[in-house]
Design a protein around this motif. Structure first.
Motif, mmCIF file in Angstrom:
data_model
loop_
_atom_site.group_PDB
_atom_site.id
_atom_site.type_symbol
_atom_site.label_atom_id
_atom_site.label_comp_id
_atom_site.label_asym_id
_atom_site.label_seq_id
_atom_site.Cartn_x
_atom_site.Cartn_y
_atom_site.Cartn_z
ATOM 1 N N ALA A 38 -2.282 -20.518 -2.582
ATOM 2 C CA ALA A 38 -3.172 -19.382 -2.335
ATOM 3 C C ALA A 38 -2.563 -18.478 -1.274
ATOM 4 C CB ALA A 38 -4.548 -19.874 -1.890
ATOM 5 N N ALA A 39 -2.050 -19.065 -0.201
ATOM 6 C CA ALA A 39 -1.453 -18.270 0.877
ATOM 7 C C ALA A 39 -0.288 -17.440 0.351
ATOM 8 C CB ALA A 39 -1.001 -19.171 2.028
ATOM 9 N N LYS A 40 0.542 -18.038 -0.473
ATOM 10 C CA LYS A 40 1.691 -17.307 -1.020
ATOM 11 C C LYS A 40 1.226 -16.103 -1.844
ATOM 12 C CE LYS A 40 5.901 -17.937 -3.667
ATOM 13 N NZ LYS A 40 6.744 -18.837 -4.438
ATOM 14 N N ALA A 41 0.221 -16.317 -2.678
ATOM 15 C CA ALA A 41 -0.285 -15.220 -3.509
ATOM 16 C C ALA A 41 -0.975 -14.154 -2.656
ATOM 17 C CB ALA A 41 -1.247 -15.768 -4.565
ATOM 18 N N PHE A 42 -1.763 -14.572 -1.670
ATOM 19 C CA PHE A 42 -2.438 -13.602 -0.799
ATOM 20 C C PHE A 42 -1.429 -12.842 0.068
ATOM 21 C CE2 PHE A 42 -6.310 -16.473 -1.197
ATOM 22 C CZ PHE A 42 -6.936 -15.650 -2.121
ATOM 23 N N GLU A 43 -0.332 -13.498 0.448
ATOM 24 C CA GLU A 43 0.725 -12.791 1.188
ATOM 25 C C GLU A 43 1.275 -11.647 0.343
ATOM 26 O OE1 GLU A 43 3.653 -15.725 2.220
ATOM 27 O OE2 GLU A 43 2.445 -16.507 3.874
ATOM 28 N N GLU A 44 1.525 -11.922 -0.934
ATOM 29 C CA GLU A 44 2.023 -10.879 -1.836
ATOM 30 C C GLU A 44 1.008 -9.749 -1.968
ATOM 31 O OE1 GLU A 44 4.973 -10.409 -3.407
ATOM 32 O OE2 GLU A 44 5.782 -12.182 -2.421
ATOM 33 N N ALA A 45 -0.257 -10.114 -2.129
ATOM 34 C CA ALA A 45 -1.306 -9.099 -2.259
ATOM 35 C C ALA A 45 -1.374 -8.240 -0.997
ATOM 36 C CB ALA A 45 -2.652 -9.759 -2.538
ATOM 37 N N ALA A 46 -1.304 -8.877 0.158
ATOM 38 C CA ALA A 46 -1.383 -8.146 1.424
ATOM 39 C C ALA A 46 -0.147 -7.268 1.627
ATOM 40 C CB ALA A 46 -1.543 -9.126 2.591
ATOM 41 N N TRP A 47 0.990 -7.726 1.168
ATOM 42 C CA TRP A 47 2.215 -6.937 1.287
ATOM 43 C C TRP A 47 2.121 -5.675 0.421
ATOM 44 C CZ3 TRP A 47 6.320 -6.468 4.255
ATOM 45 C CH2 TRP A 47 7.414 -5.745 3.787
ATOM 46 N N LEU A 48 1.607 -5.843 -0.791
ATOM 47 C CA LEU A 48 1.506 -4.717 -1.721
ATOM 48 C C LEU A 48 0.365 -3.760 -1.367
ATOM 49 C CD1 LEU A 48 2.158 -6.644 -5.043
ATOM 50 C CD2 LEU A 48 3.688 -4.975 -3.951
ATOM 51 N N ASP A 49 -0.673 -4.290 -0.715
ATOM 52 C CA ASP A 49 -1.834 -3.477 -0.360
ATOM 53 C C ASP A 49 -2.276 -3.850 1.057
ATOM 54 O OD1 ASP A 49 -4.082 -1.886 -0.305
ATOM 55 O OD2 ASP A 49 -5.157 -2.966 -1.881
ATOM 56 N N PRO A 50 -1.535 -3.389 2.078
ATOM 57 C CA PRO A 50 -1.807 -3.815 3.452
ATOM 58 C C PRO A 50 -3.181 -3.413 3.980
ATOM 59 C CG PRO A 50 -0.005 -2.215 3.383
ATOM 60 C CD PRO A 50 -0.403 -2.499 1.974
ATOM 61 N N GLY A 51 -3.843 -2.472 3.333
ATOM 62 C CA GLY A 51 -5.172 -2.061 3.767
ATOM 63 C C GLY A 51 -6.298 -2.847 3.121
ATOM 64 N N ASN A 52 -5.960 -3.904 2.408
ATOM 65 C CA ASN A 52 -6.960 -4.701 1.703
ATOM 66 C C ASN A 52 -7.503 -5.783 2.634
ATOM 67 O OD1 ASN A 52 -8.298 -6.621 0.075
ATOM 68 N ND2 ASN A 52 -7.065 -6.064 -1.709
#
Length: 166
Positions: A38-52
């Protein structure tokens, strides 16, 4: 009649779409008990959309689940900066601070979580549980020699220095 040519998504759309894909993957991993995935996937999400804020919150929560309290605090802090009205982010950050023995910070975040609608009884119960599970620590947050000896049954050997045999 030929199909209309579909324009590729803009960079912003690609980032948001990719972030959503990773976010959903992270949710599935978290829901099935795999906080590291989960952390790995959320890291990617946060990298692609830092304002999320939700990606930051879920990333912090995954780190909290893995016992990576300092990193959890970083991401939960990002979440509350992005969305201060998120009581669960304040509450989870209070738990992480409690786990690190930062009781004043934990109390401040607990108060803010409650002020923003968090469940005071539930939060207090979790924080008290976390505090009861903390290990006594020596200076600088390091385990004491007595604690190490107790955990291993005998004192640990001292380092013999570089290049020396034990």
């Amino acid at each position: 009649m030929p199909e209309p040519v579909r324009q590729p998504p803009s960079a912003a759309e690609s980032g948001a779409n990719g972030a959503q894909t990773h976010f959903e993957k992270g949710l599935r991993a978290a829901q099935t008990g795999f906080p590291d995935q989960a952390a790995k996937a959320f890291e990617e999400a946060a990298w692609l959309d830092p304002g999320n804020a939700e990606a930051q919150f879920n990333l912090g929560t995954a780190y909290l689940s893995m016992g990576l309290f300092e990193q959890a605090i970083v991401n939960l802090s990002n979440a509350v900066k992005l969305r201060p009205d998120m009581p669960d982010a304040w509450g989870n950050r209070a738990v992480a601070h409690a786990a690190l023995g930062e009781d004043d910070r934990s109390q401040a975040d607990l108060n803010e979580a409650v002020r923003r609608g968090g469940n005071p009884d539930g939060l207090r119960a979790v924080i008290e549980y976390v505090k009861s599970r903390r290990k006594p620590q020596g200076p600088l947050g390091l385990a004491t020699a007595r604690e190490i000896e107790g955990a291993h049954g005998s004192p640990l050997p001292l380092s013999q220095g570089a290049g020396q045999e034990r």
